[in-house]
Motif scaffolding. Structure first.
Motif, PDB file in Angstrom:
ATOM      1  N   GLY A  43      22.704  20.557 -12.624  1.00  0.00           N
ATOM      2  CA  GLY A  43      23.225  21.653 -13.431  1.00  0.00           C
ATOM      3  C   GLY A  43      22.322  22.034 -14.582  1.00  0.00           C
ATOM      4  N   ASP A  44      21.404  21.153 -14.953  1.00  0.00           N
ATOM      5  CA  ASP A  44      20.482  21.466 -16.052  1.00  0.00           C
ATOM      6  C   ASP A  44      19.563  22.621 -15.661  1.00  0.00           C
ATOM      7  OD1 ASP A  44      21.532  19.476 -17.574  1.00  0.00           O
ATOM      8  OD2 ASP A  44      19.819  18.115 -17.439  1.00  0.00           O
ATOM      9  N   LYS A  45      19.248  23.452 -16.642  1.00  0.00           N
ATOM     10  CA  LYS A  45      18.294  24.533 -16.437  1.00  0.00           C
ATOM     11  C   LYS A  45      16.961  24.123 -17.044  1.00  0.00           C
ATOM     12  CE  LYS A  45      21.677  28.308 -16.239  1.00  0.00           C
ATOM     13  NZ  LYS A  45      22.112  29.595 -16.831  1.00  0.00           N
ATOM     14  N   LEU A  46      15.900  24.290 -16.279  1.00  0.00           N
ATOM     15  CA  LEU A  46      14.569  23.887 -16.706  1.00  0.00           C
ATOM     16  C   LEU A  46      13.673  25.101 -16.903  1.00  0.00           C
ATOM     17  CD1 LEU A  46      13.931  20.893 -14.256  1.00  0.00           C
ATOM     18  CD2 LEU A  46      14.649  20.761 -16.655  1.00  0.00           C
ATOM     19  N   SER A  47      12.795  24.988 -17.876  1.00  0.00           N
ATOM     20  CA  SER A  47      11.746  25.981 -18.061  1.00  0.00           C
ATOM     21  C   SER A  47      10.488  25.484 -17.369  1.00  0.00           C
ATOM     22  CB  SER A  47      11.467  26.187 -19.560  1.00  0.00           C
ATOM     23  OG  SER A  47      12.619  26.621 -20.231  1.00  0.00           O
ATOM     24  N   PRO A  48       9.568  26.378 -16.999  1.00  0.00           N
ATOM     25  CA  PRO A  48       8.316  25.912 -16.393  1.00  0.00           C
ATOM     26  C   PRO A  48       7.584  24.964 -17.338  1.00  0.00           C
ATOM     27  CG  PRO A  48       8.534  28.305 -16.205  1.00  0.00           C
ATOM     28  CD  PRO A  48       9.609  27.842 -17.131  1.00  0.00           C
TER      29      PRO A  48
END
Length: 233
Positions: A175-180
């Protein structure tokens, strides 16, 4: 003054907190063996310095553009091939492009997200500790698999333990959102990262090329340019 501070920052690289216990053990051991016999203190100091170097966590400058896939690990591009992804990824059991980055004990072992997206799957699988450069390590070794969904496309990222590695550390959850380029995990000592991409993704690295986590572009999911060729000099 700012120039001096910049020089210090380039020389003194931050250390990831996962390394603190090992550094403390190294310092205590160095003090103890040095107390028993002073020449051993030099050996302990060298080992402790190497531990600090191993757990370094330098800042990276990540290229950002929709479709770009950056390397999740420092190391050497050891495999580029077509392979069916591991079943635990719960991706369609159809061939995908797999790019493998092998990390030796001198590479930075902090792992970074190859794309912007949301984690839809994480599964840890116990296993063996074969040489991470072997192809069968993808199926037999201890590993931690993630699926990241980016703009409707799912890619797989698998942390694989190796001969020396005995601990895969994950900083994220489903569920975590990651940035590049965002940090998502770490593998202690020599190991490998496998990245599973759609077959239409254009690979932009060559075998044997050195990759830098969060900076080297491995592939382009939206490429329109011709495929690259590589020359080994």
């Amino acid at each position: 003054m700012s120039g001096i501070l910049d020089s210090i920052r380039r020389i003194v690289v931050p250390i990831h907190k996962e390394g603190y216990p090992f550094i403390l053990i190294g310092l205590i051991a160095t003090f103890f063996v040095g107390w028993l016999w002073s020449p051993l203190a030099w050996i302990g100091a060298i080992i402790t310095t190497w531990i600090c170097y191993f757990f370094r966590d330098p800042a990276r400058v990540t290229p950002i553009r929709q479709g770009l896939v950056v390397s999740p690990a420092d190391g050497r591009v050891s495999l580029i091939m077509t392979a069916v992804p591991p079943a635990e990824l719960e991706l369609p059991q159809e061939p995908m492009t797999r790019v493998s980055v092998f990390m030796n004990v001198f590479d930075c072992h902090v792992n970074r997200s190859p794309v912007e997206g949301r984690i839809t799957q994480i599964l840890y699988t116990p296993g063996l500790f074969l040489n991470a450069e072997l192809d069968k390590a993808s199926d037999d070794n201890e590993r931690n698999a993630l699926v990241i969904e980016t703009n409707g496309t799912k890619i797989g990222v698998v942390q694989i333990a190796g001969l020396v590695a005995r601990r895969i550390v994950s900083f994220v959850k489903v569920g975590d959102k990651l940035s590049p380029g965002e940090r998502f995990g770490l593998i202690r000592f020599g190991s490998r990262l496998d990245i599973y991409l759609p077959l239409n993704a254009q690979v932009l690295v060559g075998l044997g090329q050195t990759a830098v986590a969060g900076e080297t572009v491995l592939a382009d999911l939206n490429a329109t340019e011709p495929a690259r060729q590589y020359h080994v000099g």
